[in-house]
Scaffold this motif. Structure first.
Motif, PDB file in Angstrom:
ATOM      1  N   THR A   5      -0.072 -10.472  -8.459  1.00 21.20           N
ATOM      2  CA  THR A   5      -0.493  -9.106  -8.207  1.00 21.20           C
ATOM      3  C   THR A   5       0.327  -8.462  -7.107  1.00 21.20           C
ATOM      4  N   ARG A   6       0.817  -7.297  -7.364  1.00 25.56           N
ATOM      5  CA  ARG A   6       1.491  -6.495  -6.356  1.00 25.56           C
ATOM      6  C   ARG A   6       0.472  -5.499  -5.826  1.00 25.56           C
ATOM      7  N   ARG A   7       0.321  -5.519  -4.506  1.00 18.91           N
ATOM      8  CA  ARG A   7      -0.762  -4.730  -3.923  1.00 18.91           C
ATOM      9  C   ARG A   7      -0.496  -3.239  -3.885  1.00 18.91           C
ATOM     10  N   SER A   8       0.759  -2.874  -3.779  1.00 16.85           N
ATOM     11  CA  SER A   8       1.128  -1.456  -3.734  1.00 16.85           C
ATOM     12  C   SER A   8       2.621  -1.380  -3.957  1.00 16.85           C
ATOM     13  N   PRO A   9       3.170  -0.192  -4.198  1.00 23.07           N
ATOM     14  CA  PRO A   9       4.619  -0.078  -4.376  1.00 23.07           C
ATOM     15  C   PRO A   9       5.382   0.005  -3.059  1.00 23.07           C
ATOM     16  N   CYS A  10       4.704  -0.098  -1.944  1.00 26.40           N
ATOM     17  CA  CYS A  10       5.382  -0.022  -0.640  1.00 26.40           C
ATOM     18  C   CYS A  10       6.358  -1.185  -0.490  1.00 26.40           C
ATOM     19  N   PRO A  11       7.595  -0.920  -0.091  1.00 24.82           N
ATOM     20  CA  PRO A  11       8.562  -2.007   0.055  1.00 24.82           C
ATOM     21  C   PRO A  11       8.145  -3.048   1.085  1.00 24.82           C
ATOM     22  N   VAL A  12       7.437  -2.639   2.103  1.00 23.49           N
ATOM     23  CA  VAL A  12       6.965  -3.618   3.071  1.00 23.49           C
ATOM     24  C   VAL A  12       5.915  -4.516   2.429  1.00 23.49           C
ATOM     25  N   ALA A  13       4.977  -3.924   1.737  1.00 27.36           N
ATOM     26  CA  ALA A  13       3.923  -4.711   1.096  1.00 27.36           C
ATOM     27  C   ALA A  13       4.513  -5.661   0.055  1.00 27.36           C
ATOM     28  N   CYS A  14       5.463  -5.161  -0.726  1.00 30.06           N
ATOM     29  CA  CYS A  14       6.069  -6.018  -1.748  1.00 30.06           C
ATOM     30  C   CYS A  14       6.845  -7.166  -1.115  1.00 30.06           C
ATOM     31  N   SER A  15       7.545  -6.881  -0.047  1.00 34.32           N
ATOM     32  CA  SER A  15       8.268  -7.947   0.638  1.00 34.32           C
ATOM     33  C   SER A  15       7.292  -8.986   1.166  1.00 34.32           C
ATOM     34  N   LEU A  16       6.172  -8.527   1.694  1.00 32.25           N
ATOM     35  CA  LEU A  16       5.204  -9.473   2.239  1.00 32.25           C
ATOM     36  C   LEU A  16       4.493 -10.252   1.141  1.00 32.25           C
ATOM     37  N   THR A  64      -7.877   3.013   4.315  1.00 30.08           N
ATOM     38  CA  THR A  64      -7.480   3.910   3.226  1.00 30.08           C
ATOM     39  C   THR A  64      -6.107   3.566   2.653  1.00 30.08           C
ATOM     40  N   SER A  65      -5.381   2.645   3.274  1.00 30.15           N
ATOM     41  CA  SER A  65      -4.072   2.282   2.736  1.00 30.15           C
ATOM     42  C   SER A  65      -4.221   1.673   1.345  1.00 30.15           C
ATOM     43  N   PRO A  66      -3.235   1.856   0.495  1.00 30.17           N
ATOM     44  CA  PRO A  66      -3.373   1.464  -0.902  1.00 30.17           C
ATOM     45  C   PRO A  66      -3.533  -0.028  -1.110  1.00 30.17           C
ATOM     46  N   GLU A  67      -3.189  -0.840  -0.131  1.00 31.91           N
ATOM     47  CA  GLU A  67      -3.320  -2.283  -0.316  1.00 31.91           C
ATOM     48  C   GLU A  67      -4.762  -2.744  -0.189  1.00 31.91           C
ATOM     49  N   ALA A  68      -5.637  -1.898   0.370  1.00 32.00           N
ATOM     50  CA  ALA A  68      -7.074  -2.198   0.423  1.00 32.00           C
ATOM     51  C   ALA A  68      -7.391  -3.500   1.127  1.00 32.00           C
ATOM     52  N   ILE A  69      -7.079  -3.543   2.387  1.00 35.08           N
ATOM     53  CA  ILE A  69      -7.389  -4.734   3.190  1.00 35.08           C
ATOM     54  C   ILE A  69      -8.903  -4.902   3.313  1.00 35.08           C
ATOM     55  N   PRO A  70      -9.409  -6.123   3.137  1.00 38.85           N
ATOM     56  CA  PRO A  70     -10.843  -6.358   3.332  1.00 38.85           C
ATOM     57  C   PRO A  70     -11.251  -6.068   4.782  1.00 38.85           C
ATOM     58  N   PRO A 126      12.222  -4.439  -7.350  1.00 38.42           N
ATOM     59  CA  PRO A 126      12.163  -3.301  -8.261  1.00 38.42           C
ATOM     60  C   PRO A 126      10.923  -2.448  -8.018  1.00 38.42           C
ATOM     61  N   ASP A 127      11.080  -1.159  -8.286  1.00 35.38           N
ATOM     62  CA  ASP A 127       9.940  -0.243  -8.282  1.00 35.38           C
ATOM     63  C   ASP A 127       9.225  -0.156  -6.949  1.00 35.38           C
ATOM     64  N   THR A 128       9.996  -0.215  -5.871  1.00 33.20           N
ATOM     65  CA  THR A 128       9.366   0.037  -4.589  1.00 33.20           C
ATOM     66  C   THR A 128       9.656   1.475  -4.184  1.00 33.20           C
ATOM     67  N   ALA A 129       8.646   2.105  -3.624  1.00 32.73           N
ATOM     68  CA  ALA A 129       8.774   3.514  -3.273  1.00 32.73           C
ATOM     69  C   ALA A 129       9.749   3.697  -2.118  1.00 32.73           C
ATOM     70  N   ALA A 130      10.271   4.894  -2.011  1.00 31.06           N
ATOM     71  CA  ALA A 130      11.294   5.152  -1.012  1.00 31.06           C
ATOM     72  C   ALA A 130      10.738   5.201   0.401  1.00 31.06           C
ATOM     73  N   LYS A 131       9.514   5.652   0.533  1.00 29.73           N
ATOM     74  CA  LYS A 131       8.924   5.842   1.857  1.00 29.73           C
ATOM     75  C   LYS A 131       8.888   4.535   2.629  1.00 29.73           C
ATOM     76  N   SER A 132       9.368   4.572   3.844  1.00 22.73           N
ATOM     77  CA  SER A 132       9.353   3.363   4.653  1.00 22.73           C
ATOM     78  C   SER A 132       8.664   3.649   5.974  1.00 22.73           C
ATOM     79  N   PRO A 133       8.159   2.613   6.612  1.00 21.72           N
ATOM     80  CA  PRO A 133       7.318   2.821   7.783  1.00 21.72           C
ATOM     81  C   PRO A 133       8.076   3.410   8.937  1.00 21.72           C
ATOM     82  N   ALA A 134       9.325   3.063   9.051  1.00 16.64           N
ATOM     83  CA  ALA A 134      10.023   3.419  10.270  1.00 16.64           C
ATOM     84  C   ALA A 134      10.965   4.602  10.062  1.00 16.64           C
TER      85      ALA A 134
END
Lengths: 138, 138
Positions: free
Chosen positions: A12-23, B50-56, B112-120
DNA sequence: TGCGTGGCTTGCAAAAAGCAAGTAACAAGC
DNA sequence: GCTTGTTACTTGCTTTTTGCAAGCCACGCA
């Protein structure tokens, strides 16, 4: 019918965020240590086991398989009898050097009592000592 | 007598290697995602959820506490009734931006298919929308 | 034929993750 | 003042992952 199993990290990929995917791929206590060792020039299963963190053997085998299917390491036979393989970084994996470097820099600056040696700034500090039985090449 | 419990990540440092020590602190699926959110300007518990990864929720609370004791985030009250806290990065934590940046760059280049937006590289893309009840400041 | 070595695999217990539900402290509306 | 809603957690329990030890297998060598 099969009970609905919980989504697992390998599927499962949690989101399309590159950080999340890398993790999803690298985010655990061991994976980046294996890559550190590969950057140091280690190639064989037994060499990874000699690192001071003492990774359990089953975890090492599982992570190497995961990294191979992810295209981060490649596994090539270097002899046939008995079959032995060398693990090396692919170009994709080698580019993780930048991640390891920044992580090591941060650790050295902010965590007390960390040694100076870093995976990327240091070359291979010593030849990994040839296996006791060089075994005839095929 | 207490049975000899297994060494746990919060109590045991595996080696003096800066990479290993950093991973003892940050090496899991969630911690660096929280720091990503902090770099995006999120500060409140509910915002992280609210982040898309939905941390418990229990993991979020435990990680925030761990990061606070590690000196990576600081927790400051921003109102008294009811008591509410804002989480922000310390200078030590803010320096992890370099790690997140390289990790995001690697992910964007190789996964593949990671969004462009990055944290930094991205600033705060949108104001986090003030809490529904701004609540009187003390 | 029997040991040693490298590279895994297996079994099982402990720890961590994940999910849902519950709790607490207050604000606002009725 | 009683109910409803909001935010921020905590608790209980199940599933998954980790960690440790032991086992296994193919071979090289004596």
């Amino acid at each position: 019918m099969a009970r609905p199993t919980r989504p697992t990290r390998s599927t499962t990929r949690r989101s399309p965020c590159p950080v999340a995917c890398s993790l999803d791929l690298l985010g655990d206590r061991w994976t980046l240590l294996i890559i550190r060792d590969l950057l140091w020039g280690k190639t064989r299963y037994g060499e990874f086991l000699t690192s001071p963190e003492a990774i359990p053997t089953n975890i090492l085998a599982e992570r190497l398989a995961r990294l191979e299917t992810a295209g981060i390491v490649q596994r090539e036979p270097y002899q046939q009898n008995p079959p032995r393989h060398a693990y090396t970084l692919t170009p994709k994996g080698a580019e993780l050097k930048a991640v390891l470097t920044t992580l090591a820099t941060w650790g050295r600056r902010h965590l007390p009592d960390t040694a100076a040696k870093s995976p990327a700034t240091a070359g291979k500090p010593e030849p990994p000592a040839a296996p006791k039985k060089p075994a005839k090449r095929s």
